[in-house]
Design a protein around this motif. Structure first.
Motif, PDB file in Angstrom:
ATOM      1  N   THR A  61       0.840  -1.198   0.000  1.00 36.70           N
ATOM      2  CA  THR A  61       0.000   0.000   0.000  1.00 36.70           C
ATOM      3  C   THR A  61       0.873   1.244   0.000  1.00 36.70           C
ATOM      4  O   THR A  61       1.407   1.638   1.033  1.00 36.70           O
ATOM      5  CB  THR A  61      -0.956  -0.005   1.205  1.00 36.70           C
ATOM      6  N   GLY A 125      -3.931  -0.999  -3.190  1.00 37.82           N
ATOM      7  CA  GLY A 125      -4.356  -1.831  -2.079  1.00 37.82           C
ATOM      8  C   GLY A 125      -3.786  -3.237  -2.120  1.00 37.82           C
ATOM      9  O   GLY A 125      -4.243  -4.114  -1.396  1.00 37.82           O
ATOM     10  N   ALA A 136      -8.208   3.082  -0.600  1.00 42.48           N
ATOM     11  CA  ALA A 136      -6.876   3.113  -1.211  1.00 42.48           C
ATOM     12  C   ALA A 136      -6.909   3.833  -2.558  1.00 42.48           C
ATOM     13  O   ALA A 136      -5.997   4.599  -2.880  1.00 42.48           O
ATOM     14  CB  ALA A 136      -6.336   1.697  -1.373  1.00 42.48           C
TER      15      ALA A 136
END
Length: 176
Positions: A61, A125, A136
């Motif tokens: 991430t 993500g 995200a």
């Protein structure tokens, strides 16, 4: 303990930002990071994470929407009401795949060419296809990523939930 490579694209983090982000997360962040989007009052909204946690664990991430963001709860409600299915019906699989590829390139550019350990994988993500997390995508969009899923989320948020006006680090106030 193995240490992941430093991310040369990350700037200097203030002690204040580290304390604020740790408080917002309820823990010390596991990876080095920069605050890349702030509200006008200076409160962090989005962090850009190094591609590895401090112990060398891959960190897929790259952009993280902090729980302080007004949008966070609204996006959670959007996801709970079928937002992931809706966005996948509205945006082509090819466009979503292109976002994942661009996100992975952005993250992978911060990995030294001689790195031989495990690497983060996937796109936004950490997923390889489809949409996993609207938060995200929204974080990537706010940070300047060309993300049609993030834009889709932004367009569906009430104005009060958008953290407007936002300010990207090093820029004047902007709206996506």
């Amino acid at each position: 303990m193995t240490t992941g490579p430093d991310d040369p694209t990350l700037g200097t983090l203030s002690e204040h930002d580290l304390l604020v982000v740790a408080q917002l997360l309820g823990r010390v962040p596991k990876a080095a990071f920069d605050v890349v989007v702030r509200r006008r009052d200076g409160l962090p909204v989005v962090t850009r994470n190094a591609p590895f946690e401090r112990d060398g664990t891959p960190m897929p991430t790259r952009y993280w929407l902090l729980p302080s963001a007004r949008a966070s709860d609204a996006i959670g409600r959007l996801e709970a009401s079928g937002g992931v299915r809706a966005v996948e019906a509205d945006i082509s699989a090819e466009d979503i795949a292109a976002v994942h590829a661009a996100y992975a390139c952005d993250r992978d550019a911060a990995i030294p060419p001689d790195w031989t350990g495990p690497r983060p994988s996937g796109g936004v993500g950490g997923t390889r296809q489809g949409t996993k997390c609207l938060h995200a995508h929204y974080a990537y969009f706010l940070a300047g990523g060309r993300d049609p899923v993030g834009r889709w989320v932004w367009e569906r948020l009430a104005t009060k939930d958008r953290d407007e006006p936002i300010r990207r680090t090093g820029e004047e106030s902007v709206s996506p």
